[in-house]
Design an enzyme around this catalytic site. Structure first.
Site, PDB file in Angstrom:
ATOM      1  N   LYS A 182      12.291  10.458 -37.993  1.00 21.48           N
ATOM      2  CA  LYS A 182      12.439  10.368 -36.527  1.00 21.48           C
ATOM      3  C   LYS A 182      13.357  11.460 -35.986  1.00 21.48           C
ATOM      4  CE  LYS A 182      15.577   7.617 -34.747  1.00 21.48           C
ATOM      5  NZ  LYS A 182      16.585   7.941 -33.730  1.00 21.48           N
ATOM      6  N   ASN A 183      14.504  11.639 -36.615  1.00 19.47           N
ATOM      7  CA  ASN A 183      15.469  12.581 -36.045  1.00 19.47           C
ATOM      8  C   ASN A 183      15.032  14.038 -36.185  1.00 19.47           C
ATOM      9  OD1 ASN A 183      17.008  10.492 -35.154  1.00 19.47           O
ATOM     10  ND2 ASN A 183      18.558  10.619 -36.759  1.00 19.47           N
ATOM     11  N   ARG A 189      19.017   9.544 -27.175  1.00 25.21           N
ATOM     12  CA  ARG A 189      20.016  10.538 -27.504  1.00 25.21           C
ATOM     13  C   ARG A 189      19.403  11.946 -27.539  1.00 25.21           C
ATOM     14  NH1 ARG A 189      24.987  11.379 -26.943  1.00 25.21           N
ATOM     15  NH2 ARG A 189      25.903  12.744 -28.471  1.00 25.21           N
ATOM     16  N   CYS A 212      22.041   4.934 -28.923  1.00 18.17           N
ATOM     17  CA  CYS A 212      22.712   3.724 -29.383  1.00 18.17           C
ATOM     18  C   CYS A 212      24.197   3.801 -29.085  1.00 18.17           C
ATOM     19  CB  CYS A 212      22.513   3.559 -30.891  1.00 18.17           C
ATOM     20  SG  CYS A 212      20.868   2.979 -31.306  1.00 18.17           S
ATOM     21  N   ARG A 218      30.234   9.549 -28.397  1.00 19.56           N
ATOM     22  CA  ARG A 218      29.125  10.500 -28.477  1.00 19.56           C
ATOM     23  C   ARG A 218      29.152  11.612 -27.420  1.00 19.56           C
ATOM     24  NH1 ARG A 218      23.878   7.408 -30.630  1.00 19.56           N
ATOM     25  NH2 ARG A 218      23.717   9.289 -31.864  1.00 19.56           N
ATOM     26  N   PRO A 219      30.216  12.426 -27.418  1.00 16.26           N
ATOM     27  CA  PRO A 219      30.263  13.539 -26.462  1.00 16.26           C
ATOM     28  C   PRO A 219      29.256  14.624 -26.819  1.00 16.26           C
ATOM     29  CG  PRO A 219      32.058  13.712 -28.035  1.00 16.26           C
ATOM     30  CD  PRO A 219      31.350  12.428 -28.343  1.00 16.26           C
ATOM     31  N   ILE A 220      29.000  15.544 -25.868  1.00 23.22           N
ATOM     32  CA  ILE A 220      28.142  16.698 -26.196  1.00 23.22           C
ATOM     33  C   ILE A 220      28.901  18.000 -25.936  1.00 23.22           C
ATOM     34  CG2 ILE A 220      25.907  15.540 -25.896  1.00 23.22           C
ATOM     35  CD1 ILE A 220      25.775  17.140 -23.168  1.00 23.22           C
ATOM     36  N   ASP A 221      30.242  17.903 -26.026  1.00 20.08           N
ATOM     37  CA  ASP A 221      31.056  19.086 -25.744  1.00 20.08           C
ATOM     38  C   ASP A 221      30.743  20.263 -26.669  1.00 20.08           C
ATOM     39  OD1 ASP A 221      32.223  17.190 -27.620  1.00 20.08           O
ATOM     40  OD2 ASP A 221      33.868  18.612 -27.825  1.00 20.08           O
ATOM     41  N   ASP A 262      24.061   6.540 -40.747  1.00 17.61           N
ATOM     42  CA  ASP A 262      22.916   5.724 -40.341  1.00 17.61           C
ATOM     43  C   ASP A 262      22.512   4.698 -41.404  1.00 17.61           C
ATOM     44  OD1 ASP A 262      22.841   6.999 -37.943  1.00 17.61           O
ATOM     45  OD2 ASP A 262      20.979   8.090 -38.289  1.00 17.61           O
ATOM     46  N   ILE A 291      32.336   8.805 -39.020  1.00 15.00           N
ATOM     47  CA  ILE A 291      31.605   9.642 -38.044  1.00 15.00           C
ATOM     48  C   ILE A 291      31.675   9.052 -36.631  1.00 15.00           C
ATOM     49  CG2 ILE A 291      29.419  10.818 -37.526  1.00 15.00           C
ATOM     50  CD1 ILE A 291      30.226  11.581 -40.320  1.00 15.00           C
ATOM     51  N   ARG A 336      12.905   1.462 -31.845  1.00 14.29           N
ATOM     52  CA  ARG A 336      13.154   2.862 -31.481  1.00 14.29           C
ATOM     53  C   ARG A 336      12.980   3.781 -32.676  1.00 14.29           C
ATOM     54  NH1 ARG A 336      18.372   3.568 -27.778  1.00 14.29           N
ATOM     55  NH2 ARG A 336      17.705   5.680 -28.163  1.00 14.29           N
TER      56      ARG A 336
HETATM   57  C1  UD1 Z   1      22.561  12.438 -34.915  1.00 16.98           C
HETATM   58  C2  UD1 Z   1      21.517  11.381 -35.149  1.00 16.98           C
HETATM   59  C3  UD1 Z   1      22.160  10.054 -35.493  1.00 16.98           C
HETATM   60  C4  UD1 Z   1      23.116  10.213 -36.656  1.00 16.98           C
HETATM   61  C5  UD1 Z   1      24.083  11.359 -36.419  1.00 16.98           C
HETATM   62  C6  UD1 Z   1      24.951  11.667 -37.638  1.00 16.98           C
HETATM   63  C7  UD1 Z   1      19.699  12.048 -33.688  1.00 16.98           C
HETATM   64  C8  UD1 Z   1      18.936  11.800 -32.433  1.00 16.98           C
HETATM   65  N1  UD1 Z   1      20.736  11.237 -33.926  1.00 16.98           N
HETATM   66  O1  UD1 Z   1      23.326  12.012 -33.793  1.00 16.98           O
HETATM   67  O2  UD1 Z   1      21.133   9.147 -35.831  1.00 16.98           O
HETATM   68  O3  UD1 Z   1      23.882   9.028 -36.793  1.00 16.98           O
HETATM   69  O4  UD1 Z   1      23.355  12.564 -36.084  1.00 16.98           O
HETATM   70  O5  UD1 Z   1      24.171  11.930 -38.743  1.00 16.98           O
HETATM   71  O6  UD1 Z   1      19.357  12.917 -34.467  1.00 16.98           O
HETATM   72  N2  UD1 Z   1      30.515  15.176 -31.735  1.00 16.98           N
HETATM   73  C9  UD1 Z   1      31.433  15.710 -30.870  1.00 16.98           C
HETATM   74  N3  UD1 Z   1      30.966  16.579 -29.925  1.00 16.98           N
HETATM   75  C10 UD1 Z   1      29.654  16.926 -29.821  1.00 16.98           C
HETATM   76  C11 UD1 Z   1      28.740  16.375 -30.719  1.00 16.98           C
HETATM   77  C12 UD1 Z   1      29.196  15.482 -31.676  1.00 16.98           C
HETATM   78  O7  UD1 Z   1      32.629  15.425 -30.933  1.00 16.98           O
HETATM   79  O8  UD1 Z   1      29.308  17.727 -28.946  1.00 16.98           O
HETATM   80  C13 UD1 Z   1      30.977  14.221 -32.769  1.00 16.98           C
HETATM   81  C14 UD1 Z   1      30.388  12.828 -32.627  1.00 16.98           C
HETATM   82  O9  UD1 Z   1      31.121  12.031 -31.730  1.00 16.98           O
HETATM   83  C15 UD1 Z   1      30.435  12.314 -34.050  1.00 16.98           C
HETATM   84  C16 UD1 Z   1      30.200  13.580 -34.882  1.00 16.98           C
HETATM   85  O10 UD1 Z   1      30.503  14.678 -34.029  1.00 16.98           O
HETATM   86  O11 UD1 Z   1      31.735  11.836 -34.328  1.00 16.98           O
HETATM   87  C17 UD1 Z   1      28.813  13.738 -35.410  1.00 16.98           C
HETATM   88  O12 UD1 Z   1      27.881  13.595 -34.373  1.00 16.98           O
HETATM   89  P1  UD1 Z   1      26.447  14.282 -34.386  1.00 16.98           P
HETATM   90  O13 UD1 Z   1      26.154  14.738 -35.783  1.00 16.98           O
HETATM   91  O14 UD1 Z   1      26.369  15.275 -33.291  1.00 16.98           O
HETATM   92  O15 UD1 Z   1      25.506  13.077 -34.061  1.00 16.98           O
HETATM   93  P2  UD1 Z   1      24.296  13.012 -33.041  1.00 16.98           P
HETATM   94  O16 UD1 Z   1      23.606  14.337 -32.956  1.00 16.98           O
HETATM   95  O17 UD1 Z   1      24.725  12.327 -31.802  1.00 16.98           O
END
Ligand code: UD1
Length: 430
Positions: free
Chosen positions: A22-23, A93, A117, A122-125, A305, A327, A397
């Site tokens: 899926k991812n 997401r 979820c 879950r920031p996107i910074d 996961d 994580i 999902r």
């Molecule tokens: C993706 C997966 C999710 C999986 C996760 C970790 C998808 C749609 N989702 O989520 O199923 O659990 O990878 O394997 O593919 N972080 C920041 N800033 C950012 C981005 C992330 O601080 O801009 C932090 C997050 O809060 C978290 C860590 O980095 O603590 C890892 O997150 P990330 O690998 O980005 O997870 P997702 O892409 O949200």
């Protein structure tokens, strides 16, 4: 509202086939709009998040042709709109991958801020930091992320945290930026490699995916391709944990055993047997489980996961185990539900201390998120008596035909939509 109703206690035997990841699929679908030629994607899982993303791509003008349940053709040449916003896309997401894809191709994107979820903040910074480093102006307003660049330029980006989403998103935009981009401290997950392979099959120039330094030389155009998505390591692992907990002997087919190494290692420590073949693994369990310790980490570490499924297993293992979540900060929400099924788990900060109990007892529980929902189903498969899992919307999902696949290996589980159907199931199985 639909539920799963389960009668626990059946050991699991037979074979189960695993679908596409899926991812990986979510990112690949987003990336498929980056060419004006037709892209064919195979081994697509037929799950809700995928269908939401396909709808969003269609809404902005791409042509989406479903060839069959698991194959789709996408043509992005008709896209007129770079704004992606609807009530469904806000809940997933992976909508953030459309920022990287649209920014790379059209140098402009406007996408609803991602949901997904509720397992942490879950920031996107880091995604935004990457796009900004490439020269884009990135803002968040009115629930939309807007990214725009006159010239998207290759650059050097260090990710402060290993992030799957940021690595893939930046890689997509960089594939069509001017010049060379280097991503350091990149995520190494199999789906990062799969997305890089997909983009390369469209003519991108990406090297190093699967290591922590990815080098991308931007190209002006991408072209058509036919691509098959890798197997879903989390779906595979979930079935392995189900067999480990319920006992039995199941061949989990259509997997890449290497991607399952961390899961396999923990199952061996817990006392199960795992045999590896070219594209399958056999899991054998007599249901007598040992305690162990596990910490979630970026790949090749133990996947976050799979954390709830592991905790469910350890909840019925002899002795005291610990599960450390490194994580996401909010990933123990299922513990209260599992406690209602008789588990003895104490959460202190990001560590769950689990004192194994003899067995779970069936109860009515809510799926708090996708993976925790699947984990509660596993608890129900083992539990004495009947378990009803509510809010299976979350599970759907990410798991295709979950209950059908479980029934195929001997589980007593049904999807129902009201109390009457629950009672009918109970009468049938008692
Ligand atoms: C993706 C997966 C999710 C999986 C996760 C970790 C998808 C749609 N989702 O989520 O199923 O659990 O990878 O394997 O593919 N972080 C920041 N800033 C950012 C981005 C992330 O601080 O801009 C932090 C997050 O809060 C978290 C860590 O980095 O603590 C890892 O997150 P990330 O690998 O980005 O997870 P997702 O892409 O949200």
């Amino acid at each position: 509202m639909e539920q799963y109703v389960i009668k626990g206690g059946n050991p699991l035997y037979g074979e189960v086939e695993i679908g596409g990841a899926k991812n990986a699929a979510l990112a690949i679908l987003a990336a498929s709009i980056m060419t004006d030629e037709t892209v064919t994607i195979e081994n697509l899982p037929n799950v809700r998040d995928i269908n939401v993303l396909l709808q969003a791509i269609e809404q902005i003008g791409a042509q989406v042709e479903r060839i069959n349940e698991h194959t789709v053709k996408i043509n992005g040449s008709f896209i007129q709109d770079v704004t992606v916003d609807n009530e469904f896309i806000r809940r997933i997401r992976a909508s953030y991958y459309l920022i990287g894809a649209l920014l790379g191709k059209y140098k402009k994107a406007e996408v609803a801020l991602p949901g997904g979820c509720d397992i942490g903040s879950r920031p996107i910074d880091l995604h935004m930091k990457g796009f900004r480093a490439m020269g884009a102006q990135v803002d968040i307003a009115h629930g939309l992320v807007t990214a725009e660049a006159e010239h998207l330029k290759g650059t050097h980006i260090y990710l402060d945290k290993v992030s799957v989403g940021a690595t893939i998103n930046i890689m997509m935009a960089a594939a069509m930026a001017e010049g060379k981009t280097v991503i350091e401290n990149a995520a190494k997950e199999p789906h990062v490699v799969d997305v890089a392979n997909f983009l390369n099959s469209m003519g991108a120039n990406i090297r190093g995916a699967g290591t922590d330094v990815i080098r991308i030389v931007g190209v002006e155009k991408l072209h058509k391709t036919e691509y098959s998505i890798i197997p879903d390591q989390i779906e595979a692992g979930t079935f392995m944990f189900a067999v480990a907990a319920a006992g039995g002997n199941v061949l989990v087919k259509d997997v890449i055993p290497k991607h399952l190494e961390a899961t396999t290692a923990k199952l061996l420590e817990a006392g199960c047997k795992v045999e590896e073949f070219d594209d399958a693994v056999r899991i054998i369990s007599d249901g007598k489980l040992h305690h162990t310790q596990v910490t979630t980490l970026p790949y090749p570490g133990f996947p976050t996961d799979m954390q709830p499924q592991m905790a469910v297993l350890l909840g019925i293992a002899e002795g005291t185990s610990t599960v450390t979540e490194s994580i996401f900060e909010n990933r123990f929400k299922y513990v209260d539900e599992l406690t209602r099924m008789g588990a003895n788990i104490k959460v202190e900060s990001n560590i769950a201390i689990i004192n194994g109990v003899k067995n779970y007892t069936g109860a009515r529980v809510n799926a708090p998120d996708l993976r925790a929902g699947a984990a509660l189903v596993i608890a129900g498969l083992v539990a004495e008596g009947i378990t009803v899992v509510d809010d299976i919307y979350y599970i759907e999902r990410g798991y295709e035909a979950f209950e059908k696949k479980l029934r195929g290996i001997g589980a007593s589980i049904e999807k129902v939509s009201d109390e009457k159907e629950i009672q009918k199931f109970i009468l049938k199985v008692s």
